[in-house]
Design a protein around this motif. Structure first.
Motif, PDB file in Angstrom:
ATOM      1  N   ASP A 190       1.020  -1.001  -0.301  1.00  0.00           N
ATOM      2  CA  ASP A 190       0.197   0.199   0.018  1.00  0.00           C
ATOM      3  C   ASP A 190       0.937   1.203   0.046  1.00  0.00           C
ATOM      4  N   ALA A 191       0.427   2.033   0.357  1.00  0.00           N
ATOM      5  CA  ALA A 191       1.055   3.964  -0.109  1.00  0.00           C
ATOM      6  C   ALA A 191       2.088   3.764   0.888  1.00  0.00           C
ATOM      7  N   ASP A 192       1.675   3.226   2.015  1.00  0.00           N
ATOM      8  CA  ASP A 192       2.506   3.243   3.635  1.00  0.00           C
ATOM      9  C   ASP A 192       3.520   3.010   3.317  1.00  0.00           C
ATOM     10  N   PHE A 193       4.041   2.019   2.777  1.00  0.00           N
ATOM     11  CA  PHE A 193       5.054   0.611   3.204  1.00  0.00           C
ATOM     12  C   PHE A 193       6.864   1.527   2.449  1.00  0.00           C
ATOM     13  N   PRO A 194       6.937   1.580   3.176  1.00  0.00           N
ATOM     14  CA  PRO A 194       8.324   1.740   2.824  1.00  0.00           C
ATOM     15  C   PRO A 194       8.830   0.838   1.825  1.00  0.00           C
ATOM     16  N   ASP A 227      11.510   1.541  -0.372  1.00  0.00           N
ATOM     17  CA  ASP A 227      13.435   1.025   0.295  1.00  0.00           C
ATOM     18  C   ASP A 227      13.488  -0.747   0.592  1.00  0.00           C
ATOM     19  N   LEU A 228      12.718  -1.373   0.996  1.00  0.00           N
ATOM     20  CA  LEU A 228      12.980  -2.539   1.302  1.00  0.00           C
ATOM     21  C   LEU A 228      12.411  -4.055   0.496  1.00  0.00           C
ATOM     22  N   LEU A 229      11.936  -3.265  -0.557  1.00  0.00           N
ATOM     23  CA  LEU A 229      11.675  -3.976  -1.472  1.00  0.00           C
ATOM     24  C   LEU A 229      12.989  -4.406  -1.953  1.00  0.00           C
ATOM     25  N   PRO A 230      13.350  -5.623  -3.081  1.00  0.00           N
ATOM     26  CA  PRO A 230      14.230  -5.804  -3.265  1.00  0.00           C
ATOM     27  C   PRO A 230      14.733  -5.456  -4.966  1.00  0.00           C
ATOM     28  N   GLU A 231      15.389  -4.715  -5.521  1.00  0.00           N
ATOM     29  CA  GLU A 231      15.319  -4.079  -6.283  1.00  0.00           C
ATOM     30  C   GLU A 231      14.871  -5.130  -7.759  1.00  0.00           C
ATOM     31  N   GLU A 232      15.569  -6.237  -7.692  1.00  0.00           N
ATOM     32  CA  GLU A 232      15.512  -7.115  -8.308  1.00  0.00           C
ATOM     33  C   GLU A 232      14.008  -7.557  -9.097  1.00  0.00           C
ATOM     34  N   THR A 233      13.258  -6.975  -8.488  1.00  0.00           N
ATOM     35  CA  THR A 233      11.629  -7.764  -8.022  1.00  0.00           C
ATOM     36  C   THR A 233      10.561  -6.467  -8.243  1.00  0.00           C
ATOM     37  N   GLY A 234       9.445  -7.021  -9.152  1.00  0.00           N
ATOM     38  CA  GLY A 234       8.232  -5.906  -9.493  1.00  0.00           C
ATOM     39  C   GLY A 234       7.791  -5.795  -8.283  1.00  0.00           C
ATOM     40  N   VAL A 235       7.070  -4.143  -8.249  1.00  0.00           N
ATOM     41  CA  VAL A 235       5.973  -3.013  -7.596  1.00  0.00           C
ATOM     42  C   VAL A 235       4.733  -2.904  -8.160  1.00  0.00           C
ATOM     43  N   ILE A 236       3.887  -3.373  -7.289  1.00  0.00           N
ATOM     44  CA  ILE A 236       3.090  -2.552  -7.633  1.00  0.00           C
ATOM     45  C   ILE A 236       1.946  -1.997  -6.291  1.00  0.00           C
ATOM     46  N   LEU A 237       1.526  -0.731  -6.043  1.00  0.00           N
ATOM     47  CA  LEU A 237       1.129   0.125  -5.271  1.00  0.00           C
ATOM     48  C   LEU A 237      -0.108  -0.486  -5.774  1.00  0.00           C
ATOM     49  N   ALA A 238      -1.490  -0.483  -4.585  1.00  0.00           N
ATOM     50  CA  ALA A 238      -2.270  -1.122  -4.315  1.00  0.00           C
ATOM     51  C   ALA A 238      -3.186  -0.925  -3.231  1.00  0.00           C
ATOM     52  N   ASP A 239      -4.368  -1.364  -3.578  1.00  0.00           N
ATOM     53  CA  ASP A 239      -5.345  -0.157  -2.664  1.00  0.00           C
ATOM     54  C   ASP A 239      -5.998  -1.347  -2.437  1.00  0.00           C
ATOM     55  N   GLY A 240      -7.800  -1.209  -1.626  1.00  0.00           N
ATOM     56  CA  GLY A 240      -9.146  -2.369  -2.361  1.00  0.00           C
ATOM     57  C   GLY A 240      -9.694  -1.805  -3.463  1.00  0.00           C
ATOM     58  N   HIS A 241      -9.637  -0.656  -4.529  1.00  0.00           N
ATOM     59  CA  HIS A 241     -10.186  -0.559  -5.569  1.00  0.00           C
ATOM     60  C   HIS A 241      -9.212  -0.760  -6.214  1.00  0.00           C
ATOM     61  N   GLY A 242      -8.113  -0.961  -6.499  1.00  0.00           N
ATOM     62  CA  GLY A 242      -7.221  -1.091  -7.091  1.00  0.00           C
ATOM     63  C   GLY A 242      -5.748  -1.549  -7.745  1.00  0.00           C
ATOM     64  N   ALA A 243      -4.690  -1.005  -8.133  1.00  0.00           N
ATOM     65  CA  ALA A 243      -3.952  -1.088  -8.348  1.00  0.00           C
ATOM     66  C   ALA A 243      -2.897  -0.847  -9.897  1.00  0.00           C
ATOM     67  N   GLU A 244      -1.076  -0.042  -9.246  1.00  0.00           N
ATOM     68  CA  GLU A 244      -0.646   0.203 -10.142  1.00  0.00           C
ATOM     69  C   GLU A 244       0.210  -0.826 -10.087  1.00  0.00           C
TER      70      GLU A 244
END
Length: 143
Positions: free
Chosen positions: A78-82, A84-101
């Protein structure tokens, strides 16, 4: 609904908009279950793991085991997640209960043909079993 399930709902909606068909809670092998697995029109397989916060992410010690089960691997947060914790060799999706990008595309690491066929068949059987449960909820059907 749990926070991860809310993220998964938004992810599934966004994946549908991208032309992918997704299933939540997709078992891959004993003690390994993807939060979301999706298959694209050309057979590409994505796995998306939904993380509700820092503690949830740090507790996940098996995420690298998912890499051998997909062409692309993403985290959904979600939008509050830090981020910088996520490994750079993976994809990232910003999501909530209504949708994602998709914020960061995941690298493409093609599956072996035999693994892709087995996963695709398992995905189809599981999806059909879940659909069947809607019309015949007796115990013992494949979920």
């Amino acid at each position: 609904m749990q926070p991860g399930q809310i993220l998964a709902r938004g992810v599934l909606r966004a994946l549908r908009d991208l032309g992918m068909s997704g299933l939540p809670e997709m078992p891959l092998r004993p003690r390994l279950r993807a939060d979301v697995m999706a298959i694209g029109r050309k057979g590409e397989i994505w796995i998306v793991e939904c993380k509700s916060g820092r503690a949830d992410f740090r507790a996940d010690r098996k995420w690298q085991g998912y890499l051998e089960w997909c062409d692309r691997y993403f985290w959904a947060v979600d939008a509050d997640f830090p981020l910088d914790l996520l490994p750079e060799e993976t994809g990232v999706i910003l999501a909530d209960g209504h949708g994602a990008e998709v914020l960061r595309e995941a690298p493409h690491c093609p599956l072996a043909p035999a693994r892709r066929k087995a996963l695709t068949l398992d995905f189809a059987r599981r999806a059909a079993g879940r659909l069947h449960m809607l019309s015949d909820p007796r115990p013992g059907l494949l979920l």
